[in-house]
Design a protein around this motif. Structure first.
Motif, short mmCIF file in Angstrom:
data_model
loop_
_atom_site.label_atom_id
_atom_site.label_comp_id
_atom_site.label_asym_id
_atom_site.label_seq_id
_atom_site.Cartn_x
_atom_site.Cartn_y
_atom_site.Cartn_z
N LEU A 164 56.69 56.73 43.72
CA LEU A 164 57.24 57.37 42.53
C LEU A 164 58.67 57.83 42.73
O LEU A 164 59.04 58.30 43.81
N SER A 165 59.45 57.72 41.67
CA SER A 165 60.79 58.30 41.67
C SER A 165 60.64 59.81 41.46
O SER A 165 59.56 60.31 41.11
N LYS B 40 61.81 61.53 39.07
CA LYS B 40 61.50 61.74 37.65
C LYS B 40 60.02 61.48 37.38
O LYS B 40 59.36 62.26 36.68
N GLN B 41 59.50 60.39 37.92
CA GLN B 41 58.08 60.08 37.72
C GLN B 41 57.18 61.14 38.33
O GLN B 41 56.17 61.52 37.74
N LYS B 42 57.56 61.61 39.51
CA LYS B 42 56.76 62.65 40.17
C LYS B 42 56.74 63.93 39.32
O LYS B 42 55.70 64.56 39.16
N LYS B 43 57.88 64.27 38.75
CA LYS B 43 57.96 65.44 37.88
C LYS B 43 57.07 65.25 36.65
O LYS B 43 56.39 66.19 36.22
N GLU B 44 57.07 64.03 36.10
CA GLU B 44 56.24 63.74 34.93
C GLU B 44 54.75 63.83 35.23
O GLU B 44 53.94 64.05 34.33
N MET B 45 54.38 63.65 36.49
CA MET B 45 52.97 63.72 36.89
C MET B 45 52.44 65.15 36.83
O MET B 45 51.24 65.37 36.78
N GLY B 46 53.35 66.12 36.84
CA GLY B 46 52.95 67.51 36.72
C GLY B 46 52.90 68.23 38.06
O GLY B 46 52.92 67.61 39.12
N GLN C 174 53.30 58.86 46.12
CA GLN C 174 52.76 57.54 45.76
C GLN C 174 51.56 57.70 44.86
O GLN C 174 50.86 58.71 44.88
N VAL C 175 51.33 56.64 44.09
CA VAL C 175 50.14 56.59 43.25
C VAL C 175 49.48 55.23 43.46
O VAL C 175 50.16 54.21 43.55
N SER C 176 48.18 55.24 43.58
CA SER C 176 47.42 54.01 43.79
C SER C 176 46.97 53.49 42.42
O SER C 176 46.19 54.14 41.73
N ALA C 177 47.48 52.32 42.05
CA ALA C 177 47.13 51.72 40.75
C ALA C 177 45.88 50.85 40.87
O ALA C 177 45.11 50.74 39.92
N VAL C 178 45.71 50.21 42.01
CA VAL C 178 44.54 49.37 42.29
C VAL C 178 44.09 49.73 43.70
O VAL C 178 44.91 49.77 44.62
N ASP C 179 42.81 49.98 43.88
CA ASP C 179 42.32 50.47 45.17
C ASP C 179 41.11 49.67 45.65
O ASP C 179 40.00 49.87 45.18
#
Length: 130
Positions: free
Chosen positions: A13-14, A16-22, A29-34
């Protein structure tokens, strides 16, 4: 045939994206497929279903060679998506409903775009487009 073994995709995550995650989100990092595994055999209809955010589109994009897996393997007609992406693309068709390019192209332009993307000779395209 499509064969998927232990497929995973992790996105970094950037800021900005990390901030948007709350504030409760921990990590970068975020796992989209596990660790997904399945086979889609010739002559069968296979449904990939799940809620929004489950990784369906990410999985399809990895099969179509648009994204590289973080781990695991994908074979399409025995062609590896990492080692032989050109033959994978020749073996399948992929059209996402939410890709921004399609609303700017008419039908012939879109088919020509994919023909060019896959290295189809212009003469062959012209002979077969109708």
């Amino acid at each position: 045939m499509i064969s998927i073994k232990n497929l995973s995709k992790v996105f970094t995550l950037s800021k900005k994206q990390k901030k948007e995650m709350g504030p409760d989100f921990i990590g970068n990092q975020v796992s989209a497929v596990d660790n997904v595994s399945f086979d889609c055999n010739k002559g069968r209809i296979f449904g990939l279903i799940g809620p929004n955010g489950a990784g369906k589109t990410t999985t399809l994009r990895m099969i179509a060679t648009m994204l590289q897996p973080s781990s695991g393997s994908i074979l399409v007609n025995n062609f590896d998506v990492i080692k032989d992406p050109i033959n994978v693309r020749k073996s399948l068709g992929f059209l996402s409903g939410n890709t921004g390019i399609y609303d700017r192209l008419n039908c012939e332009e879109m088919v020509k775009y994919y023909a060019d993307l896959h290295g189809l000779d212009t003469d062959v395209f012209e002979q077969n487009k109708d």
